[in-house]
Design an enzyme around this catalytic site. Structure first.
Site, mmCIF file in Angstrom:
data_model
loop_
_atom_site.group_PDB
_atom_site.id
_atom_site.type_symbol
_atom_site.label_atom_id
_atom_site.label_comp_id
_atom_site.label_asym_id
_atom_site.label_seq_id
_atom_site.Cartn_x
_atom_site.Cartn_y
_atom_site.Cartn_z
ATOM 1 N N SER A 108 38.067 41.363 42.764
ATOM 2 C CA SER A 108 36.776 41.814 43.289
ATOM 3 C C SER A 108 36.484 41.198 44.653
ATOM 4 O O SER A 108 36.982 40.136 44.996
ATOM 5 C CB SER A 108 35.657 41.431 42.322
ATOM 6 O OG SER A 108 35.905 41.954 41.039
HETATM 7 N N1 SAH Z 1 37.619 39.324 37.442
HETATM 8 C C1 SAH Z 1 38.612 39.832 38.370
HETATM 9 C C2 SAH Z 1 38.518 41.321 38.535
HETATM 10 C C3 SAH Z 1 39.574 42.010 37.745
HETATM 11 S S1 SAH Z 1 39.520 43.762 37.800
HETATM 12 C C4 SAH Z 1 38.513 39.078 39.665
HETATM 13 O O1 SAH Z 1 38.397 37.892 39.615
HETATM 14 O O2 SAH Z 1 38.595 39.646 40.729
HETATM 15 C C5 SAH Z 1 38.894 44.099 36.192
HETATM 16 C C6 SAH Z 1 39.799 43.818 35.043
HETATM 17 O O3 SAH Z 1 39.157 44.287 33.878
HETATM 18 C C7 SAH Z 1 41.166 44.497 35.073
HETATM 19 O O4 SAH Z 1 42.153 43.518 35.076
HETATM 20 C C8 SAH Z 1 41.189 45.308 33.779
HETATM 21 O O5 SAH Z 1 42.452 45.325 33.133
HETATM 22 C C9 SAH Z 1 40.165 44.581 32.942
HETATM 23 N N2 SAH Z 1 39.601 45.327 31.821
HETATM 24 C C10 SAH Z 1 39.216 46.636 31.753
HETATM 25 N N3 SAH Z 1 38.760 46.916 30.520
HETATM 26 C C11 SAH Z 1 38.848 45.761 29.789
HETATM 27 C C12 SAH Z 1 38.542 45.412 28.438
HETATM 28 N N4 SAH Z 1 38.058 46.288 27.551
HETATM 29 N N5 SAH Z 1 38.753 44.137 28.048
HETATM 30 C C13 SAH Z 1 39.257 43.219 28.896
HETATM 31 N N6 SAH Z 1 39.584 43.490 30.178
HETATM 32 C C14 SAH Z 1 39.377 44.752 30.623
#
Ligand code: SAH
Length: 264
Positions: A108
């Site tokens: 993000s």
């Molecule tokens: N927190 C991260 C952003 C990751 S993008 C950062 O530090 O930048 C969002 C993530 O959510 C992805 O890796 C995706 O696989 C995960 N995601 C989507 N649906 C999910 C679910 N039901 N449970 C856990 N993770 C999920």
């Protein structure tokens, strides 16, 4: 990087004590697993030596854009974002942009990470003595979990993609954030063993807020999550749990990867 490895980190919650739900089963499968196929944390090519100065400028921009929380600004200034992205993208690590982290997911934007954590800090139960326990849905590469680890007392972060869960584990190992617990599982179920949470923060957007999240929120706690309003249009949603029920605020438009169910 020359930091010694700490094999026991990130901390695992004892899977023997946990009920046999998908999260705990998945955790049990990964505890003994190696890191085969996982790329090591990006080497700080070029930016490494001077990254503190670049981060300071990023924090100044965040403050200028309205982030006020000293804790959030300090955490954003201390977590080395360039160590969470691929080495080819290191030079963009401190720009206010999301970047690919593999498996079609993204890290993000710093402005969004700081905005959402600052909103969490506004939870009724956090105003007096700070954020206690926080659940993050969507660990990705672990960047936001690391920032949260410097703001909240305890952080549980769930990822549904094994490859990213392992990548985050690798990225966080050397940071020694013993209060950050990485879990592999479907975050749509939340993580009951850590509940109730002062804050729940989602890094992926669905078209409804899963009931489990609302159930697992403490009274006085706050949920901050993207919500799909119509195809291609997401907003940031804040839900506060009070002793009388829930209050909801819809904030600005955001753009997150989709919230999906199940593990992969
Ligand atoms: N927190 C991260 C952003 C990751 S993008 C950062 O530090 O930048 C969002 C993530 O959510 C992805 O890796 C995706 O696989 C995960 N995601 C989507 N649906 C999910 C679910 N039901 N449970 C856990 N993770 C999920």
């Amino acid at each position: 990087m020359s930091q010694p490895k700490r094999p026991g980190f990130p901390a695992w919650i004892a899977s023997s004590a946990a009920p046999a739900n998908s999260v705990s089963r998945a955790m049990a499968r990964t505890t003994g697993g190696g890191n085969a196929g996982v790329r090591p944390a990006a080497a700080p090519v070029g930016i490494g030596l001077d990254s503190a100065a670049v981060r300071t400028r990023m924090v100044q921009r965040l403050a200028a854009s309205g982030i006020q929380s000293p804790k959030v600004l300090s955490a954003m200034g201390s977590v080395e974002r360039h160590l969470f992205v691929d080495s080819a993208l290191v030079n963009q690590a401190y720009e206010d942009t999301s970047l690919p982290i593999g498996l079609q997911q993204t890290i993000s934007k710093p402005s969004v990470v700081s905005r959402m954590i600052e909103l969490l800090e506004g939870a009724e139960c956090a105003r007096q003595s700070g954020l206690a326990r926080v659940l993050e849905i969507g660990t990705g590469c672990g960047y936001q979990a690391a920032v949260l680890g410097r703001v909240a007392r305890e952080v549980y972060s769930i990822e549904r993609l094994r490859g990213l869960h392992e990548k985050a584990r690798n990225n966080l190992r050397h940071l020694r954030l013993t209060n950050v617990h990485l879990l592999f599982g479907d975050g749509m179920q939340g993580y009951g063993q850590g509940a109730p949470y002062a804050g729940i923060i989602a890094a992926a957007g669905g078209d409804a807020v899963p009931h489990a999240w609302l159930d697992q929120l403490a009274v006085g706690g706050r949920l901050v999550a993207p919500l799909v309003k119509s195809p291609g249009h997401q907003v940031l949603l804040v839900i506060d749990k009070t002793s009388h029920g829930f209050t909801e605020s819809v904030l600005e438009a955001v753009h997150f990867v989709p919230l999906k169910s199940g593990i992969a």
